[in-house]
Enzyme design. Sequence first.
Site, short mmCIF file in Angstrom:
data_model
loop_
_atom_site.label_atom_id
_atom_site.label_comp_id
_atom_site.label_asym_id
_atom_site.label_seq_id
_atom_site.Cartn_x
_atom_site.Cartn_y
_atom_site.Cartn_z
N HIS A 58 -1.84 21.90 26.83
CA HIS A 58 -2.31 19.98 26.32
C HIS A 58 -2.07 19.29 27.91
O HIS A 58 -1.01 20.00 28.01
CB HIS A 58 -1.39 20.03 25.16
CG HIS A 58 -2.42 18.83 24.56
ND1 HIS A 58 -1.63 17.55 25.23
CD2 HIS A 58 -2.86 18.63 23.70
CE1 HIS A 58 -1.87 16.74 24.02
NE2 HIS A 58 -2.86 17.38 23.50
N GLU B 111 -10.71 17.58 25.87
CA GLU B 111 -9.37 16.92 25.08
C GLU B 111 -9.02 15.15 26.45
O GLU B 111 -8.39 15.25 27.82
CB GLU B 111 -7.86 16.26 25.17
CG GLU B 111 -8.57 17.32 23.67
CD GLU B 111 -6.58 17.69 23.03
OE1 GLU B 111 -7.25 17.37 22.20
OE2 GLU B 111 -6.09 16.98 23.58
#
Length: 262
Positions: A101, A173
């Site tokens: 992430h 993302e």
Amino acid sequence: MKPELTLGVSLKMYFGYQQTLEWSRQIAEIVSHHPATRDGNIELFVFPSLPAIAGTLEAFRDTPVKVGAQNMFWEDTGAYTGEVSGAMLHEMGCGYVEIGHAERRRYFAETDRQIADKTTAALRNQLIPVICMGEAERCSAAEAIEQAVEQAHQALGPAEKLGLTGDAILAYEPQWAIGAKEPASAEFIGEVCQGLAERLARDASGARRVIYGGSAGPGLLSQLGRRSGGLFLGRFSHQPAAYKAILDEAFTLLNASTKGNG
Ligand SMILES: O=C(CO)COP(=O)(O)O
């Protein structure tokens, strides 16, 4: 059979322990009675903080929701204080694990190499890696696709060389859309997710589900239609009512495509 639509949630470090369990019970209740989950063509997963994994697994027992971790280490055992292995996650009953992430890259200096090693370890331990990628600065969809394709190859390449060709999800993302007021535009998301999926289907990585994350919430799935493989939700899943609204949209979308309209 691959699911038609994926809805994942990372709770990041927002909730306390009891709060996580309470949220999980509420979501389990919603999911259990929701028509979107009846035919099994929706894939649902939740990533709580590590200490809440056991309780979250229990809360989602007998539901289609799978539980996983927000991070893991690349070795399976040994003197690695503070780390958690994919082997233990698998043993506990986790089916998925989040890898790379943007916040882990930013705050913990995770590198492409480490992300690749973690991806390999996830696949070695029968976990489906949810590999996060996305550009740091706003750019054109074409540039975003190039960067994401490169990140996907970096993450999956070493595992493929070892013959670890298990299932993997790519979470696109864009970093500028994470923690923002609103997501990227549906046009932009659609173009990047479709472009990325097409590019990966053509090369060694094989077909991959590409989902979108970054301020995703109610309303986005309906705008996107089938242009993304689903959503990776953050803050806007904290209200169980919002999660239910997104499941409602998923149901509409799945039904529309069954009838050939989607
Ligand atoms: O990073 C995300 C999911 O992994 C998105 O988080 P937010 O939806 O809270 O921006």
